[in-house]
Design a protein around this motif. Structure first.
Motif, short mmCIF file in Angstrom:
data_model
loop_
_atom_site.label_atom_id
_atom_site.label_comp_id
_atom_site.label_asym_id
_atom_site.label_seq_id
_atom_site.Cartn_x
_atom_site.Cartn_y
_atom_site.Cartn_z
N GLY A 256 44.25 -26.04 19.39
CA GLY A 256 43.25 -25.61 20.34
C GLY A 256 42.99 -24.13 20.21
N VAL A 257 41.85 -23.71 20.76
CA VAL A 257 41.46 -22.31 20.73
C VAL A 257 41.14 -21.89 22.15
N SER A 258 41.66 -20.77 22.59
CA SER A 258 41.36 -20.24 23.91
C SER A 258 41.01 -18.76 23.79
N TYR A 259 40.41 -18.23 24.85
CA TYR A 259 39.89 -16.86 24.81
C TYR A 259 40.31 -16.10 26.07
N ALA A 260 40.52 -14.83 25.91
CA ALA A 260 40.83 -13.95 27.04
C ALA A 260 40.12 -12.62 26.80
N VAL A 261 39.37 -12.16 27.80
CA VAL A 261 38.64 -10.90 27.70
C VAL A 261 38.98 -10.04 28.91
N GLY A 262 39.26 -8.77 28.66
CA GLY A 262 39.58 -7.88 29.76
C GLY A 262 39.22 -6.44 29.42
N ILE A 263 39.47 -5.56 30.37
CA ILE A 263 39.19 -4.13 30.18
C ILE A 263 40.49 -3.36 30.37
N ASP A 264 40.85 -2.60 29.35
CA ASP A 264 42.06 -1.78 29.38
C ASP A 264 41.66 -0.37 29.84
N PRO A 265 42.09 0.05 31.03
CA PRO A 265 41.65 1.36 31.56
C PRO A 265 42.07 2.54 30.71
N ASP A 266 43.14 2.39 29.90
CA ASP A 266 43.63 3.50 29.09
C ASP A 266 43.13 3.46 27.65
N GLN A 267 42.40 2.41 27.28
CA GLN A 267 41.94 2.27 25.88
C GLN A 267 40.71 3.15 25.65
N GLU A 268 40.75 3.96 24.60
CA GLU A 268 39.64 4.86 24.31
C GLU A 268 38.61 4.22 23.37
N VAL A 275 44.33 -11.74 17.61
CA VAL A 275 44.53 -13.18 17.70
C VAL A 275 46.02 -13.46 17.72
N GLU A 276 46.45 -14.27 18.70
CA GLU A 276 47.84 -14.71 18.78
C GLU A 276 47.91 -16.18 18.42
N ARG A 277 48.84 -16.53 17.55
CA ARG A 277 48.99 -17.92 17.12
C ARG A 277 50.34 -18.46 17.57
N THR A 278 50.29 -19.63 18.17
CA THR A 278 51.50 -20.36 18.55
C THR A 278 51.36 -21.77 18.00
N GLY A 279 52.00 -22.01 16.88
CA GLY A 279 51.80 -23.30 16.22
C GLY A 279 50.36 -23.43 15.77
N ALA A 280 49.71 -24.52 16.19
CA ALA A 280 48.31 -24.74 15.82
C ALA A 280 47.35 -24.18 16.87
N ARG A 281 47.89 -23.55 17.88
CA ARG A 281 47.03 -23.00 18.93
C ARG A 281 46.75 -21.52 18.67
N ARG A 282 45.54 -21.11 19.03
CA ARG A 282 45.14 -19.72 18.83
C ARG A 282 44.58 -19.15 20.13
N LEU A 283 44.96 -17.92 20.42
CA LEU A 283 44.42 -17.20 21.57
C LEU A 283 43.69 -15.97 21.05
N HIS A 284 42.38 -15.91 21.25
CA HIS A 284 41.58 -14.75 20.88
C HIS A 284 41.52 -13.82 22.09
N GLN A 285 42.02 -12.62 21.91
CA GLN A 285 42.03 -11.64 23.00
C GLN A 285 41.12 -10.47 22.65
N ARG A 286 40.24 -10.14 23.56
CA ARG A 286 39.32 -9.01 23.38
C ARG A 286 39.48 -8.07 24.56
N THR A 287 39.67 -6.80 24.27
CA THR A 287 39.75 -5.80 25.33
C THR A 287 38.73 -4.70 25.07
N PHE A 288 38.10 -4.26 26.14
CA PHE A 288 37.15 -3.15 26.07
C PHE A 288 37.84 -1.90 26.61
N GLY A 289 37.49 -0.77 26.02
CA GLY A 289 38.10 0.49 26.44
C GLY A 289 37.51 1.00 27.74
N GLY A 290 38.34 1.07 28.78
CA GLY A 290 37.86 1.56 30.06
C GLY A 290 37.36 2.99 29.98
N ARG A 291 38.07 3.81 29.19
CA ARG A 291 37.64 5.21 29.07
C ARG A 291 36.28 5.31 28.38
#
Length: 657
Positions: A256-268, A275-291
């Protein structure tokens, strides 16, 4: 009974199939080996000779053959066609079952074709021939693929279709799917009541295919072919039932594939993906820079952020949001889909998930910072275009902050439609007459909204040479992509651009396609090295293949090449606000004019068929989709204004410099 063939038999798959170049030499060898005064001994031998003769008939022969050898081969082919006719003339009512009993299943279409061509039915009789074919194992789907056979056995085929609920798949394949394994024709005697009964029986059968049931559920009502609201409702209910059974045991879901999107207040940095993989599962993580986001709070910067870091559009004004056919993989393309459903694959679903979650995250961030996205949209239409382009009269009314998401959805649907009408009116009249706008009630189809730019896009025309070139240059299935383990690439273009390819290293079945690309002015062979005669042409064709439209209005170095391709009849100029793929995407989200499985948000909210008024979560999700589309419309209009004013051209020249 015949012994199994010790080798793969020759098969001709049609004049446009690239596999022909692999086996043309084998076909010639077979034609030469057959005794000129001999007799064909078996059905499989006759079918193979027929296939070999097709290579000669279509002039798909090894390039090394001399004119004299071709002439000699033509005489041999004439003789063998006589032998072929003689073999089928020996089939009559006394031996038809025996003669047809054993044949290579790969030749099933050839068998039916030759039976019709040599009029076997006149020697055998219709019923006896039909019975012999059924006994020999000729499947019903193959019979329905032969138009002449269907016409000659109309009543028999109708009876057979009604005899087994499983044949409902053949009816769905013929009438409801975008593409089946082959064309299908149905008996004229098959009535609407017959079709309805077949569909009902299939829906109620023990183990119908999930995708075929989905195709029935998503089809347009058509009483003439048995599709009524009751039939579709039954299919929709069965679809839910089958899906629940499929996913009842979660242990069966191994990937399976899942997604997570957030804003990191300290990211410039503006954007970070991982992408994090656990077995056949994948988690796509996207963060935007709060700064970064806090440093770009100007209204024009906010719109630019939707374009770039949120990922709505590329720098040449093409939306990244639609599904493009070139992205759909071979295995994904094999999935059974309804004829009127939106074609989409994993690449689209990936992009769609990330952009909608990113839209929601950025919307919430801006709201926390005291900025409403709809107010930014209103500023653009009321103030920005007047200041930058000198265009007055546009208006956008944002929804109220206190309104529910249900109310905002209804309001945004109306405002989006109004903006489209205002832009179309400005394109046609050079101004916005508010009284005339108020008198225009019917919405303009998205694909027909005009552009201020006369030659905004290049679109693929109806041209076989262009189709062949695109397939050879960019398809991952083309047989010229792989020379050996060290010389291979996903496409021929990438193979040539990334490697030194010697013409002499090509396999014999690859020289024909490469020579053809050279003959149409795309490939060059200099000092034995394969290259491209015009890289600008390749870039234009790449855009056509990737986006289904080339952004001619943004071209600089590619202009001459693009005009040359248009002059050849390969491409046509278009002047609309949206490219065909973009217009289809708008239709998919807003209505069901083009696709039966669309979200239909515009019609649902303006006609009151939306989800339960108390389901705030569902209305918020719909609002984010509508907001994304409204912003996409704004960005397309901005690109059109910029191109028309010359600003886009100046920007492109500045980047090139």
């Amino acid at each position: 009974m015949e012994e199994p063939a010790p080798r793969d038999r020759i098969k001709f798959y049609g004049p446009g199939d690239l596999a022909n170049y692999l086996i043309a030499e084998e076909a010639v060898a077979l034609l030469r080996a057959q005794p000129e005064a001999g007799r064909i001994a078996s059905l499989n031998e006759a079918l193979e000779i027929h296939n070999a003769l097709e290579f000669e008939r279509h002039d798909i022969l090894p390039s090394a053959l001399t004119p004299e050898e071709r002439a000699t081969l033509g005489l041999r082919a004439t003789s063998l066609r006589g032998q072929l006719a003689g073999f089928f003339a020996t089939i009559d009512d006394t031996n038809v079952a025996e003669r047809l009993a054993v044949f290579d299943r790969e030749y099933v279409h050839d068998l039916l074709h030759l039976i019709n061509r040599f009029k076997i039915v006149s020697n055998v009789g219709g019923q006896r021939l039909f019975d012999a074919l059924v006994s020999a194992g000729v499947p019903l789907w193959a019979m329905l693929a032969d138009k002449s056979f269907v016409k000659g056995h109309d009543g028999r085929l109708r009876t057979m279709l009604l005899s087994d609920a499983r044949y409902g798949e053949l009816l769905v394949n013929a009438r409801l799917l975008r593409s089946g394994s082959s064309a299908s024709f149905l008996p004229e005697s098959l009535s609407a009541d017959d079709s309805q009964q077949i569909l009902k029986d299939y829906i109620d059968s023990e183990s119908p295919h999930l995708n075929y049931i989905e195709a029935i559920a998503n089809a347009h009502d058509n009483a003439g072919i048995g599709l009524t609201p009751k039939v579709r409702l039954a299919a929709q209910r069965r679809l839910i039932e089958l899906t629940q059974v499929l996913f009842a045991d979660r242990s069966n879901v191994v990937s399976g594939v899942s997604y997570a999107v957030g804003i990191d207040p300290d990211q410039e940095e503006p954007l970070r993906d991982r992408v994090e993989r656990t077995g056949a599962r994948r988690l796509h993580q996207r963060t935007f820079g709060g700064r970064y986001l806090k440093s770009s709070m100007g209204r024009d910067q906010i719109l630019a952020n939707f374009t770039t870091i949120i990922g709505y559009m590329d720098e040449r004004g093409l939306l990244a949001l639609p599904s493009f056919r070139s992205e759909i993989g071979v295995l994904e393309g094999l999935r059974v889909t309804g004829a009127d459903t939106y074609p989409r694959g994993a690449a689209y679903r990936h992009r769609d998930s990330l952009t909608i979650l990113s839209t929601e995250a950025y919307y919430d961030f801006l709201l926390q910072e005291g900025t409403k996205v709809e107010d930014v949209i209103a500023w653009y239409f009321r103030d920005y275009i007047a200041e930058v382009f000198g265009i007055a009269g546009f208006d956008f009314a944002p929804s109220t902050a206190s309104g529910t998401f249900l109310e905002r959805c209804r309001h945004l649907c109306a405002e989006m439609e109004s903006i489209a009408k205002q832009f179309a009116l400005y394109c046609e009249d050079g101004e916005i007459d508010r009284e005339l706008l108020e008198m225009t009630s019917a919405p303009r189809p998205w694909e027909k909204i005009p552009s201020l730019v006369k030659r905004k896009y290049l679109l693929k025309g109806e041209n076989e040479d262009c189709d062949t070139a695109l397939r050879l240059l960019f398809s991952d299935q083309a047989r010229i992509n792989f020379i050996n383990s060290d010389l291979r690439a996903p496409s021929f273009v990438q193979l040539v651009l990334d490697n030194h390819v010697n013409y002499e290293s090509l396999h014999h079945y690859q020289t024909g396609p490469v020579d053809w690309l050279a003959s149409v002015g795309l490939v060059s062979v200099e000092d034995g090295t394969v290259g491209f005669r015009s890289l600008p042409k390749i870039r234009v064709l790449r855009d056509i293949n990737t986006y289904e439209a080339a952004p001619f209005g943004h071209y600089q170095r590619e202009v001459a090449a693009a005009e040359d391709l248009a002059g050849q009849g390969w491409l046509d100029f278009g002047s609309t606000l949206l490219s065909p793929a973009e217009a289809s995407y708008f239709n998919f989200v807003l209505n069901k004019s083009e696709f039966t499985d669309g979200h239909d948000l515009r019609n649902r909210y303006l006609h009151g068929t939306n989800p339960n008024a108390r389901d705030e979560k569902a209305h918020r999700e719909a609002y984010m989709q509508l907001l994304r589309l409204t912003l996409a419309l704004l960005l397309k209009i901005q690109d059109d204004f910029a191109l028309h004013s010359g600003a886009a051209g100046d920007a492109s020249r500045a980047r090139a410099a």
